[in-house]
Motif scaffolding. Structure first.
Motif: not given
Lengths: 308, 264
Positions: A6, A55, A57, A75-76, A78-80, A108, B1, B3-4, B7-9, B12, B14-15, B17, B109, B111
């Motif tokens: 992806a 972004l 915006l 937000l999720m 943009r945290r990356r 995070p 969709m 699969t897309l 397969t996202l990283d 981590r 990350m999703n 917090m 911009a 987070p």
């Protein structure tokens, strides 16, 4: 399909209007992990709009905008990412360390303060108030803020404006290091050397579309032409048939030529016209190259219209 | 969709917090906002000096000429006058400037939780309001020797502390309407007339009938009535004023949020 990787960022058929002005006209752009993309183009080409969409915006009028497969306004997603914008005046009374701490708090799993400062070369500035720094130092602080969240995708908008050569080299080295670690980068810049030094892939935009896309070498082949200008009695038509000349035209009182063999052309010009004056030789800048590219596409559009 | 997405990283986590880290972002934002303005004399000095110098002049030096209640009465009005400023300027002018200089764009911009931005400014305004209230209260106690009970002091302090919120809302709204360097001047053109028309400088009873009738339109009038009640000089019930101020706050914030969402 399971091996399909992806993209970290994707624009597909993105359209954005500002009133009657079309800023983006069906833009397609894809960015993968660890890829370094330079987005170039004249002012008003739609670069800022494209970045603004990614972004979160602004919202696209049509098309798809995805960051890590999600809406950038979340937000999720943009945290990356890490962001360094061209015009952002940070609070002058805050110290560099405080600004970094604040920015890191949005993420995070941020880097330590020291690690970010080290990467951006600002360890000695941490205790200084931001407003007391030089323009180049402020840029480096903004760079530290961009990378402090351990981003997987970094947006850098004219990152080295106002930096001296040494600081610029250091920043480039850090960007390369981040890319090697798998971070993707979107770079916008007016400096050709910057794109040359960093980018795997260069996209040239004009009028809301990508008009040229390829490796740095491919782009450079198009911009390595030089331009020669002079006052001369020589006939434009005759000069344009010389093998050294790619293109020649009259520009006011001067003869204007683009060439890939500047030395040979100058020798021949001086030989042919002893009275020749006001001789200038210039490397075609990136901005000029874009003008050329833009003009080419404009021509091809009107050619197609005529053919149709 | 599918699969897309799958397969996202996903190496981590990350999703999400952790809520502890999100809380830390709120704390850091508020801390930075407070530090930033406490170190800015251009904002802090006028905000603190205006009400205290006015109080010193009219409430203390000239106060006793106006009767025994004057120091208490003016403590309430200048307190109201004083806490309008951090809301209008700390919130409104700073938003107008940040929209102009690109800081807000950068923050949007990044987070940063949007709530942290607003809450940070709110806490800053409340903190400055608390300083203004403390300053005036100490002047009233030690210089004017106003006859105030401890509970009256506490109640005035609370009124001023929370009374800043409608003006944060108004400031927020103004900040979305105006932009750039002209903002301080424009906000002053709202701040000063509103203070005057609400009877913060001269008691409303000394003003023309039209101004008296118009006064309930201004949020500062309602806050002043609450402040007067807090020091024991209230003439009307408290709750209607509280409700009006809440309504103003909600309306201002709602309108501002709508504008921010649309125009950034």
């Amino acid at each position: 399909m399971s091996t399909y990787i992806a993209p970290v960022a994707r624009l597909a058929g993105a359209v954005k209007h500002y009133g009657s002005l079309t800023a983006l006209d069906g833009l397609d752009l894809m960015l993968h992990r660890g890829e370094m993309l330079a987005l170039l183009g004249p002012n008003g080409a739609g670069k800022s709009t494209a970045i603004g969409l990614l972004l979160g915006l602004i919202r696209a009028d049509a098309g798809t905008v995805e960051l890590f497969g999600a809406d950038p306004q979340q937000l999720m997603a943009r945290r990356r990412i890490g962001v360094m914008l061209q015009a952002a005046s940070l609070p002058h009374t805050l110290h560099v360390g405080e600004l970094l701490r604040l920015t890191a708090s949005y993420y995070p799993a941020p880097r330590t303060l020291h690690e970010s400062a080290e990467l951006a070369g600002i360890v000695d500035l941490l205790k200084r108030p931001y407003g007391k720094l030089s323009g180049g130092q402020q840029r480096r602080v903004q760079f530290a803020m961009a990378l402090c969240g351990r981003p997987e995708l970094l947006f850098l908008d004219e990152p080295t404006v106002g930096m001296d050569i040494e600081a610029r080299q250091k920043l480039w080295a850090t960007i390369r290091q981040l890319v090697a670690e798998g971070c993707a980068v979107v770079l916008t810049t007016h400096y050709l050397e910057e794109a040359e030094a960093l980018a795997d892939r260069v996209c040239v935009m004009a009028r809301g579309k990508i008009i040229s896309e390829g490796s740095v070498d491919e782009l450079r082949a198009r911009v390595s032409l030089k331009r020669v200008r002079c006052m001369t009695r020589l006939d434009t038509q005759a000069v344009s048939s010389w093998p050294e000349v790619v293109e020649a035209r009259q520009e006011g009182e001067r003869l204007w030529m683009s060439t890939d063999a500047a030395e040979a052309l100058v020798r021949r010009l001086l030989h042919a016209d002893a009275q020749l004056s006001e001789l200038e030789v210039q490397r075609a800048g990136l901005a000029e190259a874009f003008t050329e590219l833009t003009r080419e596409t404009e021509h091809s559009v009107s050619d197609q219209r005529e053919a149709a | 969709m599918n699969t897309l997405v799958s397969t996202l990283d996903s190496s981590r986590p990350m999703n999400g917090m952790s809520s502890r880290r999100v809380w830390a972002a709120y704390v850091e934002e508020a801390r930075s906002e407070c530090l930033r303005y406490l170190r800015n004399p251009g904002f802090l000095l006028p905000t603190l000096l205006f009400p205290s110098v006015f109080y010193l002049m009219f409430g203390i030096f000239l106060g006793h000429a106006n009767g025994p209640d004057a120091p208490r009465y003016l403590l309430a009005s200048y307190g109201t006058f004083g806490v309008m400023a951090p809301g209008l300027f700390g919130f409104g002018v700073s938003l107008a400037l940040e929209r102009d200089t690109g800081l807000l764009t950068l923050k949007r911009a990044l987070p940063m939780p949007a709530g942290a931005y607003l809450l940070g400014k709110m806490i800053m305004a409340m903190m400055v309001a608390a300083i203004v209230a403390m300053l005036l209260l100490s002047m009233a106690t030690f210089l004017a020797h106003a006859s105030l009970s401890f509970s009256q002091m506490l109640s005035l302090f609370g009124t001023d502390l929370f009374g800043v919120l409608p003006f944060c809302g108004l400031g927020l709204l103004l900040g979305t309407l105006i932009k750039g360097q002209g903002a301080p001047g424009l906000v002053n053109m709202i701040y000063l007339p509103m203070a005057f028309l609400s009877g913060l400088w001269f008691p409303l009873s000394m003003m023309p009938a039209l101004i008296q009738q118009l006064a309930p339109v201004w949020p500062s009038y309602h806050l002043n009535q609450l402040a007067l009640s807090a020091v024991g000089l209230g003439q009307t019930a408290v709750w209607p004023h509280v409700l009006v101020l809440c309504a103003y706050t909600v309306a201002f914030v709602w309108w501002a949020a709508r504008r921010l969402r649309r125009y950034g």
